[in-house]
Design an enzyme around this catalytic site. Sequence first.
Site, PDB file in Angstrom:
ATOM      1  N   GLU A  25      -9.899   6.135   6.128  1.00 18.66           N
ATOM      2  CA  GLU A  25      -8.859   5.500   5.319  1.00 18.66           C
ATOM      3  C   GLU A  25      -8.255   6.463   4.302  1.00 18.66           C
ATOM      4  O   GLU A  25      -7.046   6.450   4.073  1.00 18.66           O
ATOM      5  CB  GLU A  25      -9.413   4.261   4.600  1.00 18.66           C
ATOM      6  CG  GLU A  25      -9.843   3.125   5.529  1.00 18.66           C
ATOM      7  CD  GLU A  25      -8.688   2.598   6.384  1.00 18.66           C
ATOM      8  OE1 GLU A  25      -7.524   2.874   6.062  1.00 18.66           O
ATOM      9  OE2 GLU A  25      -8.971   1.907   7.379  1.00 18.66           O
ATOM     10  N   GLN A  30      -0.743   7.652   3.614  1.00 13.62           N
ATOM     11  CA  GLN A  30       0.552   8.334   3.755  1.00 13.62           C
ATOM     12  C   GLN A  30       0.532   9.374   4.869  1.00 13.62           C
ATOM     13  O   GLN A  30       1.197  10.407   4.777  1.00 13.62           O
ATOM     14  CB  GLN A  30       0.937   8.993   2.424  1.00 13.62           C
ATOM     15  CG  GLN A  30       1.251   7.996   1.351  1.00 13.62           C
ATOM     16  CD  GLN A  30       2.546   7.270   1.595  1.00 13.62           C
ATOM     17  OE1 GLN A  30       3.610   7.801   1.356  1.00 13.62           O
ATOM     18  NE2 GLN A  30       2.461   6.050   2.086  1.00 13.62           N
ATOM     19  N   GLY A  69      -2.144  17.982   3.431  1.00 15.48           N
ATOM     20  CA  GLY A  69      -1.325  17.568   2.298  1.00 15.48           C
ATOM     21  C   GLY A  69      -2.007  16.609   1.344  1.00 15.48           C
ATOM     22  O   GLY A  69      -3.130  16.160   1.598  1.00 15.48           O
ATOM     23  N   TYR A  70      -1.321  16.306   0.244  1.00 11.56           N
ATOM     24  CA  TYR A  70      -1.879  15.438  -0.812  1.00 11.56           C
ATOM     25  C   TYR A  70      -3.340  15.796  -1.080  1.00 11.56           C
ATOM     26  O   TYR A  70      -4.249  15.013  -0.848  1.00 11.56           O
ATOM     27  CB  TYR A  70      -1.742  13.978  -0.426  1.00 11.56           C
ATOM     28  CG  TYR A  70      -0.342  13.449  -0.566  1.00 11.56           C
ATOM     29  CD1 TYR A  70       0.517  13.947  -1.538  1.00 11.56           C
ATOM     30  CD2 TYR A  70       0.138  12.445   0.266  1.00 11.56           C
ATOM     31  CE1 TYR A  70       1.817  13.466  -1.668  1.00 11.56           C
ATOM     32  CE2 TYR A  70       1.430  11.963   0.140  1.00 11.56           C
ATOM     33  CZ  TYR A  70       2.266  12.482  -0.834  1.00 11.56           C
ATOM     34  OH  TYR A  70       3.533  12.000  -0.947  1.00 11.56           O
ATOM     35  N   TYR A 108      -5.294  -0.890  -1.284  1.00  9.38           N
ATOM     36  CA  TYR A 108      -5.298  -0.819   0.171  1.00  9.38           C
ATOM     37  C   TYR A 108      -6.654  -0.383   0.714  1.00  9.38           C
ATOM     38  O   TYR A 108      -7.236  -1.037   1.595  1.00  9.38           O
ATOM     39  CB  TYR A 108      -4.204   0.138   0.696  1.00  9.38           C
ATOM     40  CG  TYR A 108      -4.473   0.484   2.130  1.00  9.38           C
ATOM     41  CD1 TYR A 108      -4.146  -0.423   3.139  1.00  9.38           C
ATOM     42  CD2 TYR A 108      -5.172   1.646   2.476  1.00  9.38           C
ATOM     43  CE1 TYR A 108      -4.470  -0.162   4.458  1.00  9.38           C
ATOM     44  CE2 TYR A 108      -5.507   1.915   3.792  1.00  9.38           C
ATOM     45  CZ  TYR A 108      -5.154   1.005   4.771  1.00  9.38           C
ATOM     46  OH  TYR A 108      -5.497   1.245   6.063  1.00  9.38           O
ATOM     47  N   ASP A 126      -0.310  -2.140   3.663  1.00  5.24           N
ATOM     48  CA  ASP A 126       0.162  -0.751   3.762  1.00  5.24           C
ATOM     49  C   ASP A 126       1.622  -0.768   4.215  1.00  5.24           C
ATOM     50  O   ASP A 126       2.256  -1.819   4.261  1.00  5.24           O
ATOM     51  CB  ASP A 126      -0.717   0.035   4.741  1.00  5.24           C
ATOM     52  CG  ASP A 126      -0.428  -0.357   6.174  1.00  5.24           C
ATOM     53  OD1 ASP A 126      -0.006  -1.509   6.401  1.00  5.24           O
ATOM     54  OD2 ASP A 126      -0.609   0.483   7.072  1.00  5.24           O
ATOM     55  N   CYS A 187      12.630  -5.825  19.484  1.00  3.96           N
ATOM     56  CA  CYS A 187      12.657  -7.246  19.121  1.00  3.96           C
ATOM     57  C   CYS A 187      12.750  -8.134  20.373  1.00  3.96           C
ATOM     58  O   CYS A 187      12.359  -9.297  20.343  1.00  3.96           O
ATOM     59  CB  CYS A 187      13.828  -7.536  18.182  1.00  3.96           C
ATOM     60  SG  CYS A 187      13.743  -6.609  16.632  1.00  3.96           S
ATOM     61  N   SER A 295       8.087  16.943  -0.278  1.00  2.00           N
ATOM     62  CA  SER A 295       8.882  15.717  -0.363  1.00  2.00           C
ATOM     63  C   SER A 295       9.736  15.692  -1.632  1.00  2.00           C
ATOM     64  O   SER A 295      10.753  15.024  -1.673  1.00  2.00           O
ATOM     65  CB  SER A 295       7.967  14.498  -0.315  1.00  2.00           C
ATOM     66  OG  SER A 295       6.917  14.629  -1.239  1.00  2.00           O
TER      67      SER A 295
END
Length: 349
Positions: A25, A30, A69-70, A108, A126, A187, A295
């Site tokens: 998780e 992201q 990342g992050y 989350y 999320d 759809c 970003s």
Amino acid sequence: MWYLQHKRDLPWRNTKDPYRIWLSEIMLQQTRVAQGLPYYERFLKAFPTIKELATTSEDKILKLWQGLGYYSRARNLYATANYIWNERNGKFPSNYKELLTLKGVGDYTASAIASICYDEKQAVVDGNVYRVLSRVFGISTPINSTAGIKEFKSLAQLLIDGRQPGTYNQAIMEFGARHCTPQNPDCGSCIFSDRCIALKKDMVGQLPVKIKKLKIKKRYFNYIVILSEEGKTVLKQRTKKGIWQQLYEFPLVETEAEVDEIELKEIQTFNEVSEGYNIESLVLYNEASVVHKLSHQHLYTRFWIATLSEENQKNGNRIENEIPIARVRDYAVPVLIENFISDFSVFKI
DNA sequence: AAGGCGGGGCG
DNA sequence: CGCCCAGCCTT
């Protein structure tokens, strides 16, 4: 049920081990499943249980995290592993409320772990859930406003199946990821087509609503790639606030605009960097700046190759942060630096 | 409430 | 190019 027919066979779907669920998780925050999956496999192999994760070094974790990342996620991962291993005898918190107190675990992630591992009725919200619910129920409240966050959480909490909360949560996320996609959702063959408000009102393309306010800053980076005749270079760890905290990079001179060699040598930070060395030659490696896009920032980057004169080693000057070129690849570096290292022939061993 | 934090994939 | 991804933390 739709989920049982369409679910992907992902490694964390076959376990209720909180360590594995937690790891997956955090990695997927992201981050697309396809991008995180190889990292998950490598982490689980290197750190099969929380013990191995807690007793390694932060540098090793960051190295394995490199490219995902992050990076605060990796630092929080390490801090939390240590906390659980040392302060809680290796035992994970076993409910939503306590999970929320862990570093890097928000609503989350706490809901995901609690529902999947402990069958607690906590709905995850999320990006997928926001999209599915906003469309099916025709909700235009911005999903990143305070009101929207509350509204969608309570709606999700109303809908969740109390008997199999973990399965329900994963099903709605999977549905959002695979069917109710951001662009061009199918759809026509949707199981909700008879009651989807967005479809009825022809608003599928406009939902969910998101307030966006991203200002992109331009920055100009000059990396000084030091080469000594002993086959060493210099890497420094980024310790300040901002991007790439705790990762390594070459000595950096940031300027207000693109600079030539004359201008670079007049910059204060360049002189501070070069103070300890005897730079014999300074050669620009890339005339055209590499534009590395984050970003929220665009980094216009040039690499300068600084060759040191022999005096450095004759005098026996100790150079701070110097490392053998062969060891460069042991350090966790931003992708921008990794790309340079891969491209620069001197570092190809 | 708003801003900062990566990198990649897709149309 | 812009958008978004199994979000969270700080200010």
